[in-house]
Design an enzyme around this catalytic site. Sequence first.
Site, mmCIF file in Angstrom:
data_model
loop_
_atom_site.group_PDB
_atom_site.id
_atom_site.type_symbol
_atom_site.label_atom_id
_atom_site.label_comp_id
_atom_site.label_asym_id
_atom_site.label_seq_id
_atom_site.Cartn_x
_atom_site.Cartn_y
_atom_site.Cartn_z
ATOM 1 N N ASN A 173 -16.937 -44.389 -17.506
ATOM 2 C CA ASN A 173 -15.572 -43.878 -17.648
ATOM 3 C C ASN A 173 -14.940 -44.641 -18.801
ATOM 4 O O ASN A 173 -14.623 -45.823 -18.662
ATOM 5 C CB ASN A 173 -14.807 -44.104 -16.338
ATOM 6 C CG ASN A 173 -13.325 -43.779 -16.460
ATOM 7 O OD1 ASN A 173 -12.890 -43.187 -17.449
ATOM 8 N ND2 ASN A 173 -12.547 -44.171 -15.463
ATOM 9 N N LYS B 59 -12.077 -44.172 -20.098
ATOM 10 C CA LYS B 59 -10.617 -44.292 -19.955
ATOM 11 C C LYS B 59 -9.932 -43.910 -21.278
ATOM 12 O O LYS B 59 -10.406 -43.030 -21.969
ATOM 13 C CB LYS B 59 -10.262 -45.699 -19.471
ATOM 14 C CG LYS B 59 -11.075 -46.095 -18.229
ATOM 15 C CD LYS B 59 -10.584 -47.325 -17.536
ATOM 16 C CE LYS B 59 -11.433 -47.574 -16.295
ATOM 17 N NZ LYS B 59 -10.963 -48.672 -15.471
ATOM 18 N N HIS C 25 -8.694 -40.951 -9.914
ATOM 19 C CA HIS C 25 -8.898 -42.353 -10.289
ATOM 20 C C HIS C 25 -7.627 -43.131 -9.950
ATOM 21 O O HIS C 25 -6.516 -42.617 -10.080
ATOM 22 C CB HIS C 25 -9.213 -42.461 -11.782
ATOM 23 C CG HIS C 25 -9.704 -43.824 -12.159
ATOM 24 N ND1 HIS C 25 -8.852 -44.884 -12.319
ATOM 25 C CD2 HIS C 25 -10.956 -44.299 -12.363
ATOM 26 C CE1 HIS C 25 -9.579 -45.969 -12.617
ATOM 27 N NE2 HIS C 25 -10.847 -45.628 -12.662
ATOM 28 N N GLU D 199 -6.076 -45.266 -11.504
ATOM 29 C CA GLU D 199 -5.109 -45.356 -12.615
ATOM 30 C C GLU D 199 -4.259 -44.090 -12.701
ATOM 31 O O GLU D 199 -3.093 -44.139 -13.096
ATOM 32 C CB GLU D 199 -5.872 -45.645 -13.923
ATOM 33 C CG GLU D 199 -6.366 -47.094 -13.945
ATOM 34 C CD GLU D 199 -7.647 -47.331 -14.725
ATOM 35 O OE1 GLU D 199 -8.044 -46.486 -15.538
ATOM 36 O OE2 GLU D 199 -8.269 -48.400 -14.500
ATOM 37 N N GLU E 140 -13.851 -47.179 -5.529
ATOM 38 C CA GLU E 140 -13.432 -48.162 -6.515
ATOM 39 C C GLU E 140 -12.268 -48.973 -5.949
ATOM 40 O O GLU E 140 -11.107 -48.524 -5.997
ATOM 41 C CB GLU E 140 -12.968 -47.464 -7.795
ATOM 42 C CG GLU E 140 -14.043 -46.650 -8.467
ATOM 43 C CD GLU E 140 -13.784 -46.477 -9.958
ATOM 44 O OE1 GLU E 140 -14.691 -46.782 -10.733
ATOM 45 O OE2 GLU E 140 -12.671 -46.082 -10.346
ATOM 46 N N GLY F 50 -11.633 -53.791 -13.679
ATOM 47 C CA GLY F 50 -11.270 -54.515 -14.896
ATOM 48 C C GLY F 50 -10.925 -55.977 -14.668
ATOM 49 O O GLY F 50 -10.391 -56.633 -15.561
ATOM 50 N N SER G 142 -15.820 -53.418 -11.986
ATOM 51 C CA SER G 142 -16.482 -54.588 -12.578
ATOM 52 C C SER G 142 -18.002 -54.576 -12.428
ATOM 53 O O SER G 142 -18.623 -55.618 -12.219
ATOM 54 C CB SER G 142 -15.895 -55.882 -12.007
ATOM 55 O OG SER G 142 -14.528 -56.008 -12.393
HETATM 56 O O1 LIG Z 1 -12.267 -47.973 -13.145
HETATM 57 C C1 LIG Z 1 -13.470 -48.118 -13.324
HETATM 58 C C2 LIG Z 1 -14.359 -46.968 -13.550
HETATM 59 O O2 LIG Z 1 -13.727 -45.766 -13.247
HETATM 60 C C3 LIG Z 1 -14.084 -49.457 -13.322
HETATM 61 O O3 LIG Z 1 -13.671 -50.129 -14.455
HETATM 62 P P1 LIG Z 1 -14.363 -51.537 -14.842
HETATM 63 O O4 LIG Z 1 -15.855 -51.292 -14.781
HETATM 64 O O5 LIG Z 1 -13.884 -51.833 -16.230
HETATM 65 O O6 LIG Z 1 -13.939 -52.519 -13.820
#
Ligand SMILES: O=C(CO)COP(=O)(O)O
Length: 252
Positions: free
Chosen positions: A12, A14, A99, A101, A169, A175, A214
């Site tokens: 992803n 983002k 997601h 976010e 997640e 992150g 992560s």
């Molecule tokens: O949100 C994520 C994938 O959708 C995970 O992000 P990270 O791997 O950067 O922690």
Amino acid sequence: MSKTIKPLVAGNWKMNGLRSHLDVYSAIADGVTANLASKVDVMICGPATLTYALAQAGKGRAVLVGGEDCHTAVGGAHTGDVSAEMLADAGATAVIVGHSERRTDHGEADEIVKAKAEAAWRAGLIAIICVGETETERKSGNAVSVVSGQLAGSVPDGATAQNSVIAYEPVWAIGTGLTPTAVDVEEIHGEMRKVLSARFDAEGDSMRLLYGGSVKPANASELMNVANVDGALVGGASLKAADFLGIIAAYA
Ligand SMILES: O=C(CO)COP(=O)(O)O
């Protein structure tokens, strides 16, 4: 990981990626040999501005292309939004919905996530439906109930192993470099399998359950070995071909 389910490792990107990042996609695709592709499905979900270019670069290659979000409608007066049909037209075969976010930045609740998953199916896309608890919810001992509540509210009736992938997640692991213990991941994934199998029978038994948050080459093998983890949804590490290929290798 279950021996009967082919794992999926999805990146992803983002809100990252200019046209110059198509080189990263190419380097990933070059590393996904036919042998590797026979053992693990690989996908990059990129920003909508790159969907078409990624899909063009992916022609004849084994790395699938997905979107990161879609609107619920086919089209119309929704300035700035992208429909599932538009993503499919650009060459995507999947789209992430729900997601954390999006849930946080855009106030998307389960109801809208569910409608987005249905929009994905309408356009012939696989819906990658995300769930996960916040740090506060985990600390108060509510992780399992939060995740099962999100599954109940976000996964539409009619979900199958072909049209849906579920991604767990934990918000606090995204992150941050933090990951839940293997025992904690096993608990949540076991609960998700139970809930999905009870609701969707054989389809729920074989629906892919990804872990995200992560994931790095260094922890990919440990996570892959957890029961009911059928792949990974990878953020930061999917922006570097070597790291992403290192993760894919763990699932092959
Ligand atoms: O949100 C994520 C994938 O959708 C995970 O992000 P990270 O791997 O950067 O922690």
